[in-house]
Enzyme design. Sequence first.
Site, PDB file in Angstrom:
ATOM      1  CG  LEU A   1      -1.644  -0.986   1.247  1.00 50.84           C
ATOM      2  CD1 LEU A   1      -2.770  -0.655   2.492  1.00 50.84           C
ATOM      3  CD2 LEU A   1      -2.484  -1.013  -0.109  1.00 50.84           C
TER       4      LEU A   1
ATOM      5  CD  GLU B   1      -9.023   1.523   4.773  1.00 45.61           C
ATOM      6  OE1 GLU B   1      -8.232   1.210   4.646  1.00 45.61           O
ATOM      7  OE2 GLU B   1      -9.347   1.693   4.304  1.00 45.61           O
TER       8      GLU B   1
END
Length: 699
Positions: free
Chosen positions: A533, A540
């Site tokens: 990521l 999150e």
Amino acid sequence: MFGGSTFPPGTNIPNPNKDFEVVAPPDDTVSCIRFSPGCLPQTFLIAGSWANDVRCWEIQQNGTSVPKDQKMHQGPVLDACWSDDGTKVFTASCDKTVKCWDLGSNQHVQVAQHEAPVKSCHWIKAPNYTCLMTGSWDKTIKFWDTKSPSPILTINLPERCYCADVRYPMGVVSTAGRGIIVYQLDTQPREYKKIESPLKYQHRSVSIFSDKKGDPIGFAIGSVEGRVAIQYVSPQNPKDNFTFKCHRSNETVNGYQDIYAVNDIAFHPVHGTLATVGSDGKFSFWDKDARTKLKTSEQLDQPVVCCGFNANGQIFAYAVGYDWSKALFGSAPGILTTRVGYAGGSLAGPTYHQLGDHTETVDVEYDPNQTTYEVLLDMFWKNHDPTKASSRQYMSAIFYRDEEQKKAAEDSLKKEQKKRVKRIATSIVPLIEFTDAELYHQKYLLQRHTWLLNTLDLDPADLIGSRAAARLNGYVNGYGCLSTFQDEASRFGLNDAQIQYVQRFDMSSSARPKLLVIGAISQNKGIGKNGTLPWTLKKEMAYFARMTKTATEPGKRNAVIMGRNTWLGIPEKNRPLKDRLNIIISTTMESTDDPDVRVCRSLEDVLDLVSRPPLSDALDRLWVIGGEQVYEATLQSACCHRVYLTRIFKEYDCDRFFPDWDPSAFDLIGDQDVPEDVQDEGGILYKYEVYQKKSNSSS
């Protein structure tokens, strides 16, 4: 006990319970058994079979049987019943007729007719009338006085009749789609109430029970998922209704059980206890009031298909038979054709009734670009009990064609043995010659759907080599995925009516798995960079973990479905993701013995895996977590239900992106578990969104 019908002459029939076997049993699997009413001085037993016949025996006090006579239909006999005075037997058949066997005159004449196979028949003796009730796959039940060619009453059903029972003044009919309808039979037959099924899977058997006065007050209904529901029609307390599990393996492998269908249910006429029989080859006795199991039989070689008590409850009969309808391979990805037959023996030209030392087997042709021999072996292990010793006819065996297949089979057996406590009894032997089974055994389940066969213009002789027949045989047995079927339907040239017909077999929107897409995307639709990521958002990530871990049903867990690169992008110390079943889609990864990990070759393989026990019973929510190709396949699938997006209001440098999709096919909805406000984490703004696929959208 029946059973000799499915074994070749000279075979030593397995009989672990030391029960009495009838003389001269039918030549094919028994579909129903019924004892004569108590008004007769003798005890007679009748049995209908897939050999198109119904047979009658007199049962002696010492347990021996004396064959009396038999009558024929033009198709398999699916049900039978006695008249209340014991002078007549009624037989329902796949040939769409019901016949009356007058035992006095020995005449066997037609008394009823439907437009499709007749699944049930029951004699009704009321104070003001007597009649025969018949239920059919033509979606009707009809009532006949047996002296007229026309029914005295026809009641339309919402779906095909799958099973039924009558105990005056109550009738219960179960239909396709798990429908349950209760009928009141006094004065004249009429619908009393519809009951929502407490079972999640297709019904196979139903039996009415009475109170101590003998008045019918409820029924037991069994499903293909090893479960029985006890249902009172008018319960004094809702808790009186309950379900219980049965016909499941005692041992678990990696926390999962083998689950089998409940094929028949019978209540004891005196004590009110019940018997269930299942495809696990066992019968069990239960006390529904105490909610306890009383006794279970030793396991037989084959499924126990039906059962019954005689009038005074002193004799219990059951039938054992092979199920030719299994069609597991047909709709699996990459399968081209299937055919059943005989192999492994020395007898030349074996037949079903002269099998010699051969074994019943299935020959599978597959496309190596879509599936592998190893995948087929995995299906083989998962869909039967290889530790069970059986007769030569039904033994577990893998027939290899070359040394490469032999080594793969041996390696696969070694891996499978590590997962099991009992020793695997499967034989691995060379295929010398394969003999096709008779045409009536080929695509056995598909051949029951005469309308579909006729509209497809498929002749029985075409069933062996037809790819469409192989695939459809699996689909109409509930295997496969709806989206895969829809893709193939046009290639097979199916019209709208044929497509709608096939889609009814456990591939409806309520039955298909529901896939939930979850992921975070940047403002430029990026989802990853170099396998990781490109952002660090701890809150999150905590949201992702909470959503994918939390199951809505107690005792179940969720699954996370991902591609190989997504799997490798998870830090090794965190693999597999905890408290979830991790399913990886990859054509190159090896399968693993880790109970928290499964490897599939495609999304269709995943859907097939989670649609069948044991996972269908163990999993709750199915989360698709990436990457790009897996997201794309899911969004195009008819099984896609919701999309949980985290929209990050910032652009990132990415090399993987969320696929183009059509938001107009979805509704933006709220979810009580998802925060609605814009989130701020370290100055980075993002928002959670939930989209649900519109009910009228298609892929």
